[in-house]
Scaffold this motif. Structure first.
Motif, mmCIF file in Angstrom:
data_model
loop_
_atom_site.group_PDB
_atom_site.id
_atom_site.type_symbol
_atom_site.label_atom_id
_atom_site.label_comp_id
_atom_site.label_asym_id
_atom_site.label_seq_id
_atom_site.Cartn_x
_atom_site.Cartn_y
_atom_site.Cartn_z
ATOM 1 N N SER A 373 -31.195 19.710 11.857
ATOM 2 C CA SER A 373 -31.501 20.790 12.798
ATOM 3 C C SER A 373 -32.981 20.782 13.135
ATOM 4 N N ILE A 374 -33.311 21.280 14.333
ATOM 5 C CA ILE A 374 -34.695 21.340 14.788
ATOM 6 C C ILE A 374 -35.036 22.780 15.149
ATOM 7 N N TYR A 375 -36.234 23.215 14.750
ATOM 8 C CA TYR A 375 -36.641 24.608 14.925
ATOM 9 C C TYR A 375 -38.062 24.690 15.469
ATOM 10 N N GLU A 376 -38.274 25.629 16.373
ATOM 11 C CA GLU A 376 -39.638 25.971 16.753
ATOM 12 C C GLU A 376 -40.230 26.848 15.654
ATOM 13 N N LEU A 437 -38.016 20.058 11.072
ATOM 14 C CA LEU A 437 -36.676 19.507 10.929
ATOM 15 C C LEU A 437 -36.118 19.935 9.579
ATOM 16 N N VAL A 438 -34.840 20.284 9.563
ATOM 17 C CA VAL A 438 -34.160 20.617 8.311
ATOM 18 C C VAL A 438 -32.908 19.760 8.210
ATOM 19 N N ALA A 439 -32.854 18.933 7.171
ATOM 20 C CA ALA A 439 -31.670 18.115 6.899
ATOM 21 C C ALA A 439 -30.826 18.835 5.860
ATOM 22 N N ARG A 440 -29.553 19.016 6.172
ATOM 23 C CA ARG A 440 -28.603 19.633 5.247
ATOM 24 C C ARG A 440 -27.550 18.599 4.860
ATOM 25 N N ALA A 441 -27.274 18.498 3.576
ATOM 26 C CA ALA A 441 -26.244 17.587 3.078
ATOM 27 C C ALA A 441 -25.363 18.352 2.105
ATOM 28 N N TYR A 442 -24.115 18.576 2.504
ATOM 29 C CA TYR A 442 -23.179 19.349 1.686
ATOM 30 C C TYR A 442 -22.353 18.423 0.800
ATOM 31 N N LEU A 443 -22.182 18.861 -0.441
ATOM 32 C CA LEU A 443 -21.571 18.050 -1.492
ATOM 33 C C LEU A 443 -22.305 16.714 -1.608
ATOM 34 N N PRO A 444 -23.594 16.788 -1.909
ATOM 35 C CA PRO A 444 -24.415 15.580 -1.992
ATOM 36 C C PRO A 444 -23.972 14.673 -3.132
ATOM 37 N N ARG A 445 -24.124 13.388 -2.916
ATOM 38 C CA ARG A 445 -23.805 12.411 -3.952
ATOM 39 C C ARG A 445 -24.964 12.294 -4.943
ATOM 40 N N PRO A 446 -24.703 11.675 -6.099
ATOM 41 C CA PRO A 446 -25.742 11.630 -7.162
ATOM 42 C C PRO A 446 -27.070 11.066 -6.706
#
Length: 462
Positions: A373-376, A437-446
């Motif tokens: 996602s991108i944010y001002e 920028l915000v990177a989201r990762a759901y159920l991340p791997r090890p």
């Protein structure tokens, strides 16, 4: 017996200006990509240092109570619901969504303020199948005490009993126990949605969430928040401490904070305590904002949050930092949030430049979904979406038409103007000024959890 599901979150009713007057905006905030943990250290043991510590300790409790008041009590919220009823968010966030910082376009939310003072509460969850969802139980100190969802319990329909601390009685046949750390807790539901065409199916799932309780709890009576008033801040924090006994590990800190009037046993502020808070309250707020730069581990312009996010223990520095940007963050096992505010040269990300982010094949490593996602950046540091020709605020694994390179990598073009031609499918439109920028990762791997995976730097391009 009470039973409830209700409403749509803040889609109509009070204006943002009216809500702000009653203290419902998040505190002036800096991005999590600009926080520093070491700067929270307070060595001196004088009253001023203790007041600063009291503000850091109390801010998450205050902010949690402030949102609880908004959802369940505020006369300015026409959609307020009683405790043990759900309030549903029915639409994805866009550039109009300006009340809460750092919105996402991945999930629809539902929230319920759960009051266990009259006994356990029954939670019924419909069949979710393979669709990602999570229901986090968040205590009055902003820790996640338990989870239901794809990771924690699976996608089958089930009945749960949310029990208060110390409750050890038998449960109804077939029900599963959920532990709440405090008598007043929050249920935050996140349901993955694949764009507006998916609304009907997700709304049906939201409507299938039910809360019931044999005995009706007393009407909520939280003190109305006023973030401009230091006496109000202390009074509300102390109310939270009285009705939600703090963890035993907090006793050492609270013993010190009693000197400035903070604690479950503290009465009205003394004249000297009032004078101290009146003189230094603004300074404590500004100091917290001024000190928060570089929080977490930074690599190639990306900031990675500490591993205790979401279950903070006595790490009051991290807890305060997270509260500034937004409450109710997931634990890392559920989702990893990573922030970028700098490019590969160490310079700020700005809309006057063009950038490329090349994600390697299979990145980020997750067993569910990811988004960028991108944010001002607002003057007070809060982050919001900006309108753009594509009405696109994020790129994700669900974005239609993305074009990958021959090796499976993905180029994301981050800039104000369209990159043109076949690159537009991978365009993430940027705002005019500074952005994050915000990177989201759901159920991340090890490999994402343990730090082996790192996001590549954001590269300036011509």
């Amino acid at each position: 017996m009470t039973s409830g599901t209700n409403g749509t979150i803040f889609s109509r009713g009070a204006s943002r200006r009216d809500i702000l007057r009653q203290g419902f905006a998040l505190p002036a905030a800096a991005s999590l990509a600009m926080l520093t943990k070491s700067s929270f250290a307070i060595a001196a043991d004088d009253d001023l240092a203790t007041l600063h510590l009291a503000y850091r300790y109390g801010l998450p409790l205050y902010d949690n109570a402030r949102v609880t008041y908004l959802v369940s009590q505020s006369p300015l919220n026409p959609l307020r619901v009683a405790p043990n009823f759900f309030l549903h968010g029915r639409k994805l966030a866009d550039y109009h969504s300006r009340l809460v910082t750092t919105p996402n376009t991945d999930t629809l939310y539902s929230v319920a303020i759960v009051d266990l003072t009259a006994g356990p509460v029954l939670l019924k969850v419909p069949e979710f199948g393979k669709r990602y969802y999570s229901i986090a139980l968040i205590d009055a100190f902003t820790n996640n005490s338990d989870y239901v969802g794809s990771r924690a319990t699976g996608g089958q329909a089930a009945t749960y009993v949310i029990v208060p601390p110390g409750y050890d009685k038998a449960l109804p046949d077939g029900a599963k126990r959920l532990h709440a750390n405090t008598p007043h807790t929050t249920l935050l539901v996140r349901i993955l949605i694949d764009g507006p065409d998916d609304y009907d199916d997700v709304h049906d799932l939201q409507n299938g969430l039910k809360l019931t309780q044999a005995n009706t709890p007393p009407a909520p009576s939280l003190i109305a928040p006023d973030p401009r008033d230091p006496e109000n801040f202390v009074a509300l924090v102390n109310q939270v401490l009285r009705i939600n006994p703090p963890p035993a590990a907090d006793q050492a800190a609270l013993k010190r904070l009693a000197a400035v009037g903070v604690g479950a046993e503290s009465g009205a502020l003394t004249a000297s305590q009032k004078a101290l808070w009146a003189k230094y309250f603004d300074e404590a707020q500004k100091a917290l904002l001024a000190e928060i730069h570089g929080f977490g581990a930074t690599h190639d312009g990306w900031t990675y949050l500490p591993s205790d996010v979401g279950n903070f223990g006595t790490d009051y520095a991290t807890r305060a930092a997270i509260a500034i940007t937004g409450l109710w963050v997931n634990i890392p096992a559920e989702a990893v949030y990573t922030f970028a505010g700098l490019d590969s040269k160490g310079e700020k990300l700005v809309g006057s430049k063009n950038y490329r982010l090349r994600l390697p094949a299979g990145a980020p490593p997750t067993d569910s979904f990811w988004s960028l996602s991108i944010y001002e950046v607002e003057p007070d540091g809060r982050l919001f979406f900006t309108d753009n020709p594509l009405h696109r605020y994020a790129i994700s694994d669900r974005t239609q038409g993305l074009k990958k390179n021959a090796d499976g990598s993905l180029d994301i073009f981050i800039q104000r103007a369209s990159p043109g031609g076949d690159k537009e499918s991978n365009w993430l439109p940027a705002p005019e000024g500074d952005f994050r920028l915000v990177a989201r990762a759901y159920l991340p791997r090890p490999e994402l959890l343990d730090g082996r995976f790192k996001y590549p730097s954001v590269e300036p391009v011509a």
